[in-house]
Structures are given as C-alpha cells and as structure tokens.
Design a protein around this motif. Structure first.
Motif, PDB file in Angstrom:
ATOM      1  N   GLU A  35       0.830  -1.201   0.000  1.00 45.17           N
ATOM      2  CA  GLU A  35       0.000   0.000   0.000  1.00 45.17           C
ATOM      3  C   GLU A  35       0.870   1.259   0.000  1.00 45.17           C
ATOM      4  OE1 GLU A  35      -2.280  -0.552   3.509  1.00 45.17           O
ATOM      5  OE2 GLU A  35      -3.717  -1.955   2.597  1.00 45.17           O
ATOM      6  N   ALA A  36       1.969   1.218   0.786  1.00 44.76           N
ATOM      7  CA  ALA A  36       2.871   2.368   0.848  1.00 44.76           C
ATOM      8  C   ALA A  36       3.517   2.631  -0.506  1.00 44.76           C
ATOM      9  CB  ALA A  36       3.937   2.132   1.918  1.00 44.76           C
ATOM     10  N   MET A  37       3.867   1.577  -1.232  1.00 47.02           N
ATOM     11  CA  MET A  37       4.438   1.754  -2.563  1.00 47.02           C
ATOM     12  C   MET A  37       3.392   2.342  -3.513  1.00 47.02           C
ATOM     13  SD  MET A  37       6.314  -0.995  -5.116  1.00 47.02           S
ATOM     14  CE  MET A  37       4.795  -1.897  -5.440  1.00 47.02           C
ATOM     15  N   ALA A  38       2.161   1.860  -3.421  1.00 51.39           N
ATOM     16  CA  ALA A  38       1.095   2.369  -4.286  1.00 51.39           C
ATOM     17  C   ALA A  38       0.811   3.840  -4.007  1.00 51.39           C
ATOM     18  CB  ALA A  38      -0.174   1.543  -4.082  1.00 51.39           C
ATOM     19  N   GLU A  39       1.037   4.276  -2.755  1.00 52.50           N
ATOM     20  CA  GLU A  39       0.818   5.673  -2.384  1.00 52.50           C
ATOM     21  C   GLU A  39       2.004   6.560  -2.750  1.00 52.50           C
ATOM     22  OE1 GLU A  39      -1.846   4.465   1.582  1.00 52.50           O
ATOM     23  OE2 GLU A  39       0.233   5.151   1.774  1.00 52.50           O
TER      24      GLU A  39
ATOM     25  N   TYR B  70      10.682  -1.098  -1.610  1.00 54.41           N
ATOM     26  CA  TYR B  70       9.631  -2.081  -1.331  1.00 54.41           C
ATOM     27  C   TYR B  70      10.195  -3.494  -1.322  1.00 54.41           C
ATOM     28  CZ  TYR B  70       5.787  -5.266  -2.429  1.00 54.41           C
ATOM     29  OH  TYR B  70       4.914  -6.330  -2.435  1.00 54.41           O
ATOM     30  N   GLU B  71      10.956  -3.842  -2.347  1.00 55.70           N
ATOM     31  CA  GLU B  71      11.499  -5.195  -2.450  1.00 55.70           C
ATOM     32  C   GLU B  71      12.465  -5.491  -1.304  1.00 55.70           C
ATOM     33  OE1 GLU B  71      13.204  -5.287  -6.331  1.00 55.70           O
ATOM     34  OE2 GLU B  71      11.284  -5.718  -7.347  1.00 55.70           O
ATOM     35  N   GLU B  72      13.268  -4.486  -0.935  1.00 56.23           N
ATOM     36  CA  GLU B  72      14.228  -4.681   0.156  1.00 56.23           C
ATOM     37  C   GLU B  72      13.496  -4.952   1.468  1.00 56.23           C
ATOM     38  OE1 GLU B  72      17.683  -2.156   2.566  1.00 56.23           O
ATOM     39  OE2 GLU B  72      16.796  -1.353   0.710  1.00 56.23           O
ATOM     40  N   ARG B  73      12.444  -4.183   1.730  1.00 52.03           N
ATOM     41  CA  ARG B  73      11.713  -4.347   2.993  1.00 52.03           C
ATOM     42  C   ARG B  73      10.907  -5.643   3.007  1.00 52.03           C
ATOM     43  NH1 ARG B  73       9.982   1.614   5.364  1.00 52.03           N
ATOM     44  NH2 ARG B  73      11.744   2.764   4.478  1.00 52.03           N
TER      45      ARG B  73
END
Length: 220
Positions: free
Chosen positions: A29-33, A41-44
C-alpha cells in the motif's frame, strides 16, 4: 543475531506468518501511495519475510504513517457521531405553529428550542455532534418540545415545569461510556418538554406490502 531479538534483556515476541503477510500488504500500500519506490519495497519485503520478531516487523514501518482505518459499513453509532463539522442549526423557534429539526444534521454544543403555543421536534436519531456533551435549552409557553434520541445517545432531562411538565419517556440501558451525552434543560410554563427514545430507520421492522396485508386478513 541474538542482539537483534533482545531489547533491554527481554526476548521479543515472535512474529507469526499472518503478521508477516499483513506487513507485506502494508508495504504494498505504501508503494502504491508513492511513499516507497520499487527497490525500497522489495528490500523491505525480503526483510519482512525473514523477520523472526514483531520488533523487526515494526521497524520496517517506523517512517510510514499508520494505515487509514477502513470506513465502517452501515449507519454511524455512538462515538462515531462526534465531528468537527460546522453546526447546521442552533435554534428551533415556533409561535402558534411547528418547528422540526430532523434527518442528517450537525448539532452545536448548545442548541435552543422555543415553542409558544406550538410544537417543536428536535430529532437526533441521524444527527452528529460537535461536542461529547451537548445542552438543549428547551422552553415552552403553552406549547410543547419533544427531543427524539436514538439508543446510542445518553440523554438527561433537568428542566423546570411551572404549571407544566418536563419528563423523559425512557433512557436506553447499557449505553457505552464514549457516546454523546445530551442534557435537556429549560422552563416549561403551562406546556410540556420531554425526550423519547425511538428506533432509527434501519432498526424499524420492514413494512408489509399490500399483498402481505391482504394475505394476513384472508388467513385471519
């Protein structure tokens, strides 16, 4: 590795698969925002899937805002009625007539109702409130004022009757502590002021269609 899972000498609570999945969803959701780029995103996500404790998961969202709670389906209830909106109306006055405040509206911290040889109805069943404690000053002179409340609002009646009356039909039992509180006060001179608890539209039994009524009469 042990230092990561121990904080102030106390072992951290282990994370479950459901908690890891929920965290990955939040990261998506954070990436989409636009708060995370693809690489972040991938790292987390990799760290989340490998995390063993809740603390490790929590640190992955330290720099992200809390997710917006999902909107509740159905009509507002109790504390959900509190709002920062501008009040819709602050008075209801009738002289040898009628005044009604009902439907969806916003009640101020203090509301005044005056009835002179008429009837004023203040319906709070679909109302929102700007304060947890609301005072309705209801005055009647050879008239009447009725305050209609739902079962998720606590009401108190504290007015004075002079050759008139103030009363409360009933007060819902087991009302939660965080619901709005409405105090009805004022003076009734040769008139009446009262509160009544009535069902909201969604709480009323479905109306019978004409063919249902006809069937009931025939079978009776």
């Amino acid at each position: 590795m042990g230092d990561e899972r121990v904080r102030a000498g106390t072992p951290e609570v282990r994370a479950s698969d459901a908690e890891r999945d929920a965290l990955v969803t939040r990261l998506g959701e954070a990436m989409a925002e636009g708060r995370l780029d693809v690489a972040e995103y991938e790292e987390r996500v990799d760290v989340a899937l490998a995390a063993r404790s809740r603390g490790e998961l929590e640190r992955l969202t330290d720099d992200l805002p809390a997710p917006t709670p999902a909107k509740r389906d159905g009509p507002m209830q109790g504390a959900e009625r509190l709002t920062d909106s501008v009040p819709t109306s602050s008075t209801a006055i009738c002289v040898m007539g009628a005044a009604v405040r009902d439907g969806t509206w916003t009640v101020p911290k203090k509301f005044t109702a005056l009835s002179v040889m008429g009837h004023a109805e203040i319906d709070l069943r679909e109302a929102q409130f700007t304060a947890k404690h609301t005072t309705i000053q209801a005055h009647s002179l050879m008239g009447s004022v009725e305050v209609v409340v739902p079962d998720d609002v606590h009401v108190r009646v504290e007015g004075v009757g002079v050759m008139g009356a103030f009363w409360m039909d009933d007060d819902p039992a087991d009302v939660p502590a965080d619901v709005p509180i409405v105090t009805v006060t004022g003076i009734s001179l040769m008139g009446a002021v009262w509160s009544s608890t009535q069902p909201r539209e969604h709480q009323k039994p479905p109306k019978k269609r004409w063919w249902h009524r006809r069937k009931s009469v025939t079978e009776g």
